[in-house]
Design an enzyme around this catalytic site. Sequence first.
Site, PDB file in Angstrom:
ATOM      1  N   SER A  36     -47.725 -27.930   6.230  1.00 45.24           N
ATOM      2  CA  SER A  36     -47.721 -26.680   6.998  1.00 45.24           C
ATOM      3  C   SER A  36     -48.785 -26.783   8.081  1.00 45.24           C
ATOM      4  CB  SER A  36     -48.080 -25.528   6.052  1.00 45.24           C
ATOM      5  OG  SER A  36     -48.505 -24.408   6.775  1.00 45.24           O
ATOM      6  N   TYR A  48     -53.913 -21.787  -0.439  1.00 40.90           N
ATOM      7  CA  TYR A  48     -52.715 -22.468   0.074  1.00 40.90           C
ATOM      8  C   TYR A  48     -53.057 -23.632   1.015  1.00 40.90           C
ATOM      9  CZ  TYR A  48     -48.264 -22.790   2.696  1.00 40.90           C
ATOM     10  OH  TYR A  48     -47.108 -23.223   3.306  1.00 40.90           O
TER      11      TYR A  48
HETATM   12  N1  LIG Z   1     -41.885 -20.167   5.243  1.00 35.29           N
HETATM   13  C1  LIG Z   1     -42.843 -20.659   6.013  1.00 35.29           C
HETATM   14  O1  LIG Z   1     -43.230 -20.040   7.034  1.00 35.29           O
HETATM   15  C2  LIG Z   1     -43.473 -21.983   5.697  1.00 35.29           C
HETATM   16  C3  LIG Z   1     -44.352 -22.525   6.638  1.00 35.29           C
HETATM   17  C4  LIG Z   1     -44.958 -23.747   6.369  1.00 35.29           C
HETATM   18  C5  LIG Z   1     -44.662 -24.422   5.203  1.00 35.29           C
HETATM   19  N2  LIG Z   1     -43.812 -23.876   4.287  1.00 35.29           N
HETATM   20  C6  LIG Z   1     -43.567 -24.621   3.061  1.00 35.29           C
HETATM   21  O2  LIG Z   1     -42.181 -24.818   2.880  1.00 35.29           O
HETATM   22  C7  LIG Z   1     -41.874 -24.839   1.491  1.00 35.29           C
HETATM   23  C8  LIG Z   1     -40.790 -23.816   1.211  1.00 35.29           C
HETATM   24  O3  LIG Z   1     -41.296 -22.544   1.580  1.00 35.29           O
HETATM   25  P1  LIG Z   1     -40.397 -21.246   1.663  1.00 35.29           P
HETATM   26  O4  LIG Z   1     -40.971 -20.389   2.703  1.00 35.29           O
HETATM   27  O5  LIG Z   1     -38.972 -21.612   1.706  1.00 35.29           O
HETATM   28  O6  LIG Z   1     -40.765 -20.575   0.260  1.00 35.29           O
HETATM   29  P2  LIG Z   1     -39.890 -19.677  -0.735  1.00 35.29           P
HETATM   30  O7  LIG Z   1     -38.814 -18.988  -0.004  1.00 35.29           O
HETATM   31  O8  LIG Z   1     -40.861 -18.894  -1.532  1.00 35.29           O
HETATM   32  O9  LIG Z   1     -39.219 -20.790  -1.673  1.00 35.29           O
HETATM   33  C9  LIG Z   1     -40.014 -21.587  -2.476  1.00 35.29           C
HETATM   34  C10 LIG Z   1     -39.132 -22.416  -3.373  1.00 35.29           C
HETATM   35  O10 LIG Z   1     -39.987 -23.183  -4.247  1.00 35.29           O
HETATM   36  C11 LIG Z   1     -39.575 -22.966  -5.582  1.00 35.29           C
HETATM   37  N3  LIG Z   1     -40.720 -23.096  -6.478  1.00 35.29           N
HETATM   38  C12 LIG Z   1     -41.887 -22.410  -6.469  1.00 35.29           C
HETATM   39  N4  LIG Z   1     -42.668 -22.806  -7.470  1.00 35.29           N
HETATM   40  C13 LIG Z   1     -41.990 -23.784  -8.127  1.00 35.29           C
HETATM   41  C14 LIG Z   1     -42.288 -24.586  -9.248  1.00 35.29           C
HETATM   42  N5  LIG Z   1     -43.428 -24.460  -9.938  1.00 35.29           N
HETATM   43  N6  LIG Z   1     -41.370 -25.512  -9.648  1.00 35.29           N
HETATM   44  C15 LIG Z   1     -40.190 -25.634  -8.982  1.00 35.29           C
HETATM   45  N7  LIG Z   1     -39.867 -24.906  -7.922  1.00 35.29           N
HETATM   46  C16 LIG Z   1     -40.752 -23.991  -7.498  1.00 35.29           C
HETATM   47  C17 LIG Z   1     -38.966 -21.560  -5.587  1.00 35.29           C
HETATM   48  O11 LIG Z   1     -38.003 -21.388  -6.603  1.00 35.29           O
HETATM   49  P3  LIG Z   1     -38.258 -20.753  -8.073  1.00 35.29           P
HETATM   50  O12 LIG Z   1     -38.997 -19.496  -7.879  1.00 35.29           O
HETATM   51  O13 LIG Z   1     -36.850 -20.599  -8.562  1.00 35.29           O
HETATM   52  O14 LIG Z   1     -39.006 -21.784  -8.821  1.00 35.29           O
HETATM   53  C18 LIG Z   1     -38.238 -21.564  -4.242  1.00 35.29           C
HETATM   54  O15 LIG Z   1     -36.986 -22.187  -4.370  1.00 35.29           O
HETATM   55  C19 LIG Z   1     -43.188 -24.541   0.764  1.00 35.29           C
HETATM   56  O16 LIG Z   1     -43.776 -25.751   0.356  1.00 35.29           O
HETATM   57  C20 LIG Z   1     -44.029 -23.875   1.835  1.00 35.29           C
HETATM   58  O17 LIG Z   1     -45.390 -24.040   1.601  1.00 35.29           O
HETATM   59  C21 LIG Z   1     -43.208 -22.676   4.515  1.00 35.29           C
END
Ligand SMILES: NC(=O)c1ccc[n+]([C@@H]2O[C@H](COP(=O)([O-])OP(=O)(O)OC[C@H]3O[C@@H](n4cnc5c(N)ncnc54)[C@H](OP(=O)(O)O)[C@@H]3O)[C@@H](O)[C@H]2O)c1
Length: 248
Positions: free
Chosen positions: A136, A149
């Site tokens: 990120s 984070y």
């Molecule tokens: N959205 C943004 O703006 C952004 C920006 C930079 C980086 N990112 C990164 O991109 C990735 C995805 O983010 P997102 O925004 O799509 O988040 P999200 O919508 O909250 O989705 C997160 C996913 O991770 C899974 N997860 C969480 N804890 C877990 C665990 N212990 N074991 C297995 N699965 C797990 C969740 O599913 P369950 O709850 O079913 O386990 C969900 O499918 C993350 O690494 C985040 O840090 C996101």
Amino acid sequence: MKQNIAVITGASEGIGAALTRLLIQQHNWKVIGLSRNLEKLKFLQNSLSQKRDCLKIYACDVQDFAKLELIAKKNNPADFLFLNAGIYNPIDARKNNIEDYKQHMHINYLGAVNSYEAFLPKMIAKKKGHIIIMSSISGWIGLPKAAAYGPTKAALRSFAQSIRYDLISEGIKVQVCSPGFVETPATSKNNFYMPGLMKVDDAAKIIYKQMDSNKFEFSFPLTFSIFMKIFSILPDRLSSFIIKKFVC
Ligand SMILES: NC(=O)c1ccc[n+]([C@@H]2O[C@H](COP(=O)([O-])OP(=O)(O)OC[C@H]3O[C@@H](n4cnc5c(N)ncnc54)[C@H](OP(=O)(O)O)[C@@H]3O)[C@@H](O)[C@H]2O)c1
């Protein structure tokens, strides 16, 4: 025609779900999708209607290395491993947050390392593969409320920078993805203005496009990520002044 196989951690929603849909519906991939919540995974699977068989789902916490190994053993080698599972909770650093600090490290960082360790051996045996690690922009510079984070994302970036050297000789390509803000359940809890906030399906399309590029690190949205890259190399006195004035 041979179908490519992707393993996506955190496939149940957000960026992982969007990339799963894109790979299956538009590019004829098979996906092994992992996350903790089986109901959400089933919902995603059902939404694929005729292509639902292209998504194999497993309820699996990325903290559970034994289960990840079992899943890797049961399946053919992955062509593509997307280390995406992650959590985000804003932190007030004046309070006691030890559980949050540990949980973020265990899921975001060690969870990615567990998944990498579990799926890597078959890629090495095949001498071919591709890994993208989700970092990120928060990994580039310490930002307010991101004390739990941000360090996990900086660690993932460093991990990716390091492993790529050993994996070149094994035919395995490593990339790191460092997005700004993408509209997902994770960012829906932010109560501040998110510059350049991007639709999740657009983010998935960029990730897919970058899979073919030779860039080690890629970031989006473009304008915000260029701004943040420059910002992250400013002298600390200047960057911290700007953050205190405009963000805190
Ligand atoms: N959205 C943004 O703006 C952004 C920006 C930079 C980086 N990112 C990164 O991109 C990735 C995805 O983010 P997102 O925004 O799509 O988040 P999200 O919508 O909250 O989705 C997160 C996913 O991770 C899974 N997860 C969480 N804890 C877990 C665990 N212990 N074991 C297995 N699965 C797990 C969740 O599913 P369950 O709850 O079913 O386990 C969900 O499918 C993350 O690494 C985040 O840090 C996101």
